[in-house]
Every structure is written in C-alpha cells, then in structure tokens.
Design a protein around this motif. Structure first.
Motif, short mmCIF file in Angstrom:
data_model
loop_
_atom_site.label_atom_id
_atom_site.label_comp_id
_atom_site.label_asym_id
_atom_site.label_seq_id
_atom_site.Cartn_x
_atom_site.Cartn_y
_atom_site.Cartn_z
N VAL A 1 0.85 -1.19 0.00
CA VAL A 1 0.00 0.00 0.00
C VAL A 1 0.88 1.23 0.00
O VAL A 1 1.86 1.30 0.75
N PHE B 1 -7.18 6.76 7.89
CA PHE B 1 -6.04 6.37 7.06
C PHE B 1 -6.56 6.13 5.66
O PHE B 1 -7.64 5.57 5.49
N HIS C 1 -5.17 -11.97 7.85
CA HIS C 1 -4.94 -11.40 9.17
C HIS C 1 -6.24 -10.75 9.64
O HIS C 1 -7.23 -10.73 8.92
N ARG D 1 -12.78 -0.79 1.06
CA ARG D 1 -12.02 -0.70 -0.20
C ARG D 1 -12.95 -0.10 -1.23
O ARG D 1 -14.13 -0.46 -1.26
N HIS E 1 -9.34 -11.44 7.05
CA HIS E 1 -9.41 -11.13 5.62
C HIS E 1 -8.07 -11.33 4.94
O HIS E 1 -7.02 -11.10 5.52
N HIS F 1 -6.43 -11.06 0.62
CA HIS F 1 -6.74 -10.62 -0.74
C HIS F 1 -5.97 -11.51 -1.72
O HIS F 1 -4.85 -11.91 -1.43
N LEU G 1 -9.14 3.14 6.30
CA LEU G 1 -9.26 2.45 7.59
C LEU G 1 -9.37 3.49 8.71
O LEU G 1 -8.85 4.60 8.58
O1 GTQ Z 1 -5.92 -4.80 3.56
O2 GTQ Z 1 -5.82 -5.44 5.61
O3 GTQ Z 1 -4.29 -0.16 3.57
O4 GTQ Z 1 -4.37 -4.13 7.29
C1 GTQ Z 1 -3.70 -0.94 5.72
C2 GTQ Z 1 -3.74 -1.95 6.67
C3 GTQ Z 1 -4.89 -2.33 4.19
C4 GTQ Z 1 -5.60 -4.61 4.74
C5 GTQ Z 1 -4.28 -1.14 4.50
C6 GTQ Z 1 -4.34 -3.15 6.37
C7 GTQ Z 1 -4.93 -3.34 5.12
#
Ligand code: GTQ
Length: 360
Positions: free
Chosen positions: A89, A108, A123, A131, A164, A166, A180
C-alpha cells in the motif's frame, strides 16, 4: 480588581511578605514553573486552544491525481511483493500530516495493489477497513469465509476483527483505495492484530453470498442487532443504476447531487460504527451549493470530471482521483461532465458521540 485580589491572596499566603503589584507576572511564572514540576498546568493559559469556538483542523484540502498515483504504485510492484509487504500500500498522507499515516485526523487512506497470482495473507485487526475498487477485475477480498470478487466502483467492507486476505487470480493488476479507521483506533490506544498460519482462509460461503442474502429485502428471522453491515461487497453494478435513476427523476440534492448512503440492512444505520459511505451522481454542469460538516471526508471520482472548491482552494478531479475535505471546511462541487463521486467519512463516530454538525 482581579490583580488586587491576587496580590492580596499572595500576601496572605506568602509568609507575611509584601509583593509589589508589578511583580504579578513574575509571581505567576514562578508558580507555573513550580506546578509543572508536579505535573500540573494552568488551564487559563490554554483555554482558548483547548475549547475552540469552532472546529480547528490540522488537515489540508488536497487531491491525489490517479496518473501519478498509479505509476508510483505500479513501480512499487517491482520493489516488493504483496506477501513480503503483507499489504503493498502507498499511504495517501495529508500534506500537513506527513509521517502520521493519515489523510484526516481520524482516517487512514492508501492505494493497495495486488498483481496477478499474488496473495496478501490472512490477518485481522481492530481497525475496520473499506475498499473502493479503482482498476482491474477479478481479484477478491475474502472476509469471514466469503470471497468478494471485485470490479471497479465496488465498495467492500472488512469490519473490525474480521479475518481477511486478498488474492488476484486474474491476469491484470488490481488497485483499490483503502480507508481504515486506524488513527481513531490508535487515538484510543486500543489496537490489536493477529496473523493466521494459512495465508488464505478457507471458503465456507458462496462467493457474493452476503449481498444476495442481506441485500434482498429479507433477513434471517431473529437476526441479532449489528452495528456493522453483514454485506461484504456493495457492487457498483447494483448501486450506480439507483443514483442514475434518482438523477433522471430530478431527485438531486442542491449540495450533494443525486446521492445515496450505503446502509446496514439490519438496522438502516451506517455500514460501520466508525465510517459511513455515499455514492452521488452529479449531472453535467452541476454547480453545488456550499456545504460544511464536522466530519472529514475522502472523495473518489468514479466517473466524470469536475472540481471541488474547498475553503477557497480548487481541487480538480477526474476518474480515480482521490481528494480530501477537512472537517468544517466549506466546499462546493462543480461537475464539468456527468460525474459519480464516492465518499467516505467519520460521521457515524461523531454522531455516536453527539458531535456531528452540518451547516452552510
Ligand atoms: O488490507 O488489511 O491499507 O491491514 C492498511 C492496513 C490495508 C488490509 C491497508 C491493512 C490493510
């Protein structure tokens, strides 16, 4: 008068010594130094900055243009894998808050990318995430046993403590905006997180199950109260036609355009206790009336082209540009073309605390 009283009080307390009136500032300063050693301070020195008459924000209005953002995020794909990064990210930092990992004081924002074949491992954490999909098709977020396959304009929820991961089985990179409530969680110093041994969680429900189940006007009889939505993916394919229909029938708010709020179908409330989201269609030529509210707002242009004037600063936007409006800053949208704006803010948290206000 107050000064005389203070001098009189000081005389009384001060071993019979007489303090000259002109010495009061020195006496006060000496007193402040003494109480500081006991971890105390005079409220009257800071009263105006701790009890402000109106909201004071540290944030700036700002826009991130997708051309720049996409090129840099793609470049990061050559430097680190999603697995290695855990989440690859690039954080959108408010220009006034560099190094604080935040776009507003409470939220954030970042742009995440998953390349074909990659997995961002499973995690969970105390922070809730949303999203908003910008680019690509056919990558997924797996949440609580359900895979949500994503397409541009989709709005995907990962609630607090929901496991979750991805993945991207497609042949194109996928990029999305993450928002977030991390700064809020960290403000309360209440962050927990954990990793799972398996990078990908087992799928226990059909893909897209939560939307077809909870988005159909029926609920399991006896659904318990939930302050977060059970829907994982609010797809653009379902929401866009609704705002389009509103626009066509003239149901257009003078400030916000033809706008819907994403709802928790269990109680009609916001999708998360900390963040709410809206989708708005603005007709070509729309000139919005000025508006302000105490929530800090992150907008994404899903379609179209226009600008938003925030506190005298003009932010120009086009497809996939992200811009931020700080709390209590007056803003007004202008759509040069028919446009769609997605937005997310901390309004529900402020409402829960009785703080939220709006004005013009
Ligand atoms: O996709 O779990 O932008 O844990 C920052 C922390 C995404 C995520 C972020 C995160 C995630």
């Amino acid at each position: 008068m107050a000064r005389n009283l203070a001098v009189a009080a000081a005389k009384k307390a001060g071993n019979g010594k007489i303090s000259p009136k002109h010495n009061i500032e020195a006496m006060r300063n000496a007193f402040y130094e003494r109480i500081a050693k006991k971890d105390m301070a005079p409220l009257w020195k800071v009263m105006k900055s701790v009890v402000t008459k109106e909201p004071v924000t540290r944030c700036q209005p700002h826009v991130w243009h997708y051309d720049d953002v996409k090129a840099l995020v793609m470049e990061s794909g050559g430097l680190i894998t999603a697995e290695e990064a855990e989440r690859r990210v690039l954080i959108l930092e408010n220009p006034s808050l560099h190094g604080e990992s935040r776009v507003t004081n409470t939220l954030f924002a970042g742009i995440q990318m998953i390349l074909p074949g990659e997995v961002a491992p499973a995690h969970r954490h105390a922070a809730s995430a949303i999203r908003f999909v910008l680019d690509g098709e056919g990558a997924y977020t797996a949440v609580e046993g359900e895979k949500a396959f994503m397409a541009p304009g989709d709005f995907v929820i990962t609630a607090n403590w929901a496991p979750h991961d991805h993945g991207n089985p497609s042949n194109k990179p996928m990029l999305w905006l993450d928002v977030l409530d991390l700064p809020t969680v960290n403000f309360y110093e209440a962050s927990f997180a954990e990793h799972f041994d398996d990078a990908m969680q087992a799928t226990t429900r059909q893909d897209g199950d939560s939307l077809s189940f909870y988005g159909s006007g029926v609920l399991p009889d006896g659904t318990p109260a939930m302050n977060r939505t059970p829907v994982i993916n609010y797809t653009y394919a379902r929401t866009r036609p609704i705002v389009e229909r509103m626009m066509q029938t003239g149901d257009i708010d003078k400030r916000h355009g033809a706008r819907v709020r994403y709802a928790n179908p269990v109680n009609g409330g916001p999708v998360l206790p900390t963040m709410s989201a809206c989708l708005a269609m603005l007709p070509k030529g729309f000139v919005g009336e000025p508006y302000r509210s105490t929530d800090g707002i992150i907008f994404v242009c899903a379609e179209g082209e226009g600008s938003t004037e925030v506190d005298g600063k003009v932010l120009e936007w086009g497809p996939n540009d992200v811009f931020v409006v700080p709390p209590w800053k007056r803003y007004a949208h202008h759509a040069a073309k028919q446009s769609v704006l997605f937005s997310i803010s901390d309004r529900p948290a402020q409402e829960a605390l009785g703080l939220w206000r709006e004005g013009n």
